[in-house]
Design an enzyme around this catalytic site. Structure first.
Site, PDB file in Angstrom:
ATOM      1  N   GLU A 194      53.246  14.051 -34.953  1.00  0.00           N
ATOM      2  CA  GLU A 194      53.092  15.438 -35.403  1.00  0.00           C
ATOM      3  C   GLU A 194      51.611  15.766 -35.652  1.00  0.00           C
ATOM      4  O   GLU A 194      51.224  16.230 -36.732  1.00  0.00           O
ATOM      5  CB  GLU A 194      53.973  15.719 -36.637  1.00  0.00           C
ATOM      6  CG  GLU A 194      55.444  15.583 -36.321  1.00  0.00           C
ATOM      7  CD  GLU A 194      56.393  16.193 -37.353  1.00  0.00           C
ATOM      8  OE1 GLU A 194      55.946  16.603 -38.440  1.00  0.00           O
ATOM      9  OE2 GLU A 194      57.604  16.279 -37.046  1.00  0.00           O
ATOM     10  N   GLU A 318      62.468  12.864 -32.984  1.00  0.00           N
ATOM     11  CA  GLU A 318      63.002  13.293 -34.285  1.00  0.00           C
ATOM     12  C   GLU A 318      63.964  14.447 -34.050  1.00  0.00           C
ATOM     13  O   GLU A 318      63.563  15.500 -33.525  1.00  0.00           O
ATOM     14  CB  GLU A 318      61.886  13.707 -35.256  1.00  0.00           C
ATOM     15  CG  GLU A 318      61.047  12.527 -35.721  1.00  0.00           C
ATOM     16  CD  GLU A 318      60.080  12.861 -36.846  1.00  0.00           C
ATOM     17  OE1 GLU A 318      60.385  13.768 -37.653  1.00  0.00           O
ATOM     18  OE2 GLU A 318      59.024  12.206 -36.905  1.00  0.00           O
TER      19      GLU A 318
END
Ligand code: AHR
Length: 514
Positions: A194, A318
């Site tokens: 991220e 994810e």
């Protein structure tokens, strides 16, 4: 001669609240598609709440039965589901993790504060050696996320050397001094997590250049070839995908995608309860999870521009439901219960991933134990598997199998002004020639009568299992760990190349045809 095959066991008694609706399906057994990468059934673990500490690692001195500190009950459950790959150490934690703090004698390992997740003390007792041991015990592959956000090129480069080099070199020798003579095999390695958010708040151009820079120093040591995963987009950030693919697409093997299912649809304010929900929240959750199809389709189309041969895998590392934490638990630990709704979410997502098996080569649900949409919940010595676990266990028949196209005509399931397809399906043929058809009935009140044409194949026997319950909110608890579990499915008939089945409301069914 008509061959008729009915299941052997009595059907489970289930409350249905309405008449059945009808759907039709054609399974093209003679039109093989891409192989379904077994890593679509992958997992994600993070130093977060009780995922690692308590969920996996209890330490060698624990009264909880363990092997070298790793709990046996959890390992046995994961082995039964054939978990293929586990991602570690994060998540946001990965970009603050310094791997050298997690090697050597446990008592000497420095502590740190886990700033992302509850501000708790991280004692680093679970590090590289313990994670690799866990993977070996489960029989899965490791997937390591390197620290790009707050680490250095040297640190990341040395971690790869430590884990995978067999040379007479500083890091390989350090590993030997720490009790591991031979290198491990590490294929999957991500450069940051991220990067657009907790991993450094970077712009895609900056991340892509950094990916190229770090990647240059990650070596393929003899006998080990890294599969290099770049940080991909958050949800529908198509500009991120475009930029990163254009700058670094030639250098990567995989690009990640993160998408969580929030019933509220917003990161601000309450997300909704994991267990106390009504039919409006049920359909909202399922509708939002189905957005995965659009995200994969659009990101894949951008990847196709730069990588028409589909060499770069889309790695959904994810995904899953994200609710409010269980009342009374630490908000930073993200502990939530898991109901039949989550099982339906899992089934729907697997069908999406399998439809995109040409591009999606790995997916890692968040997270394996005690965090978000878990497969396993623990409380001290107690353990239960969740309804989500059972879908992973049932769908393992698709791992590594060849996908087969299905044409499905299904009515909509509608409630409160929202509407989604009532039935979802996916099929594959395994190495032994068995065909598996998985079906989800998302309607919580009506059974689905489904007529299947089995084109291009001759099948004489069938068997199946079903996961369902009387209520949408049904779940497993430590006191009732088997409240939701699969049972033999008998509601089908196979005759003359036609399969008919009646799927209970809110159910997941897997049929095997031979
Ligand atoms: O899974 C929980 C967190 O969600 C991860 O640490 C992060 O990558 C994501 O935002």
């Amino acid at each position: 001669m008509l061959l008729l095959c009915l299941g052997l066991l009595a059907p489970p008694v289930l409350a249905q609240t309405g008449p059945a609706f009808s759907a039709t399906l054609t399974l093209h057994a003679d039109q093989p598609g891409p192989v379904i990468n077994r890593n679509l059934y992958g997992q994600f673990t993070e130093h977060l709440g009780h995922c690692i500490y308590g969920g996996i690692w209890v330490g060698e001195d624990s009264p909880i039965p363990n092997t070298r500190g790793i709990r046996n009950d959890v390992v046995n459950a994961l082995k039964a589901a054939h978990v293929p790959v586990v991602r570690w150490p994060g998540g946001c934690f990965a970009d603050e993790y310094h791997w050298k703090d997690g090697i050597g004698a446990a008592a000497q390992r420095p502590k740190m504060i886990n700033t992302h997740w509850g501000g708790v003390v991280e004692n680093n007792h679970f590090g590289t050696h313990e994670f690799m041991d866990f993977c070996a015990q489960v029989g899965c592959e490791p997937y390591i996320t390197g620290n790009l956000g707050s680490g250095t090129v040297q640190e990341m480069m040395e971690w790869v050397e430590y884990m995978t080099s067999d040379a007479d070199s500083p890091m390989a020798n350090l590993r030997r001094r720490n009790g591991r003579p031979q290198p491990w095999k590490v294929k999957y390695f991500a450069i940051g997590n991220e990067a657009w958010g907790c991993g450094g708040d970077m712009r895609p151009e900056f991340y892509a250049d950094n990916f190229r820079r770090y990647n240059t120093f990650l070596k393929n040591y003899p006998g080990n070839k890294l599969y290099r995963i770049a940080c991909g987009p958050n949800e529908d950030d198509y500009a991120w995908t475009d930029t990163v693919m254009s700058i670094a697409g030639q250098k990567m093997d995989g690009l990640s995608l993160h998408y969580y299912t929030l019933p509220s649809g917003s990161w601000k304010g309450p997300k909704g309860s994991a267990t106390a929900f009504d039919e409006a929240a049920w359909i909202t959750t399922l509708r939002r999870t189905l957005r995965m199809e659009e995200l994969i389709t659009k990101h894949s189309a951008i990847m196709d521009k730069y990588d028409p041969a589909k060499k770069v895998g889309l790695i959904v590392d994810e995904w899953g439901t994200w609710y409010d934490v269980e009342p009374g638990t630490n908000p930073g630990f993200l502990f939530q219960q898991n109901t039949l709704r989550d099982a339906i979410v899992a089934g729907l997502n697997f069908h999406i991933f399998q439809r995109h098996a040409d591009r999606v080569t790995m997916a890692n649900i968040a997270q394996l134990v005690n965090v978000l949409q878990s497969l396993v919940l623990t409380d001290g010595p107690k353990m239960t598997v969740t309804p989500t676990y059972h879908v992973f266990e049932m769908f393992q028949v698709h791992q590594g199998a060849t996908s087969l196209p299905v044409d499905l005509q299904t009515p909509a399931y509608a409630f409160g002004g929202q509407s989604i397809p009532a039935v979802s399906a996916s099929a594959s043929r395994d190495a032994a020639g068995r065909v598996h058809l998985s079906l989800v009935n998302a309607d919580p009140r009506h059974p689905a009568r489904i007529a299947c044409v089995l084109a291009g194949g001759r099948f004489s026997t069938a068997s199946g299992r079903v996961l369902t319950a009387d209520t949408m909110q049904a779940r497993n608890t430590f006191d009732q760990p088997d409240a939701v579990r699969p049972v033999a499915f008998t509601g089908f008939a196979l005759a003359g190349g036609q399969l008919t089945a009646e799927l209970p409301s809110k159910s997941v069914v897997v049929l095997e045809l031979q």
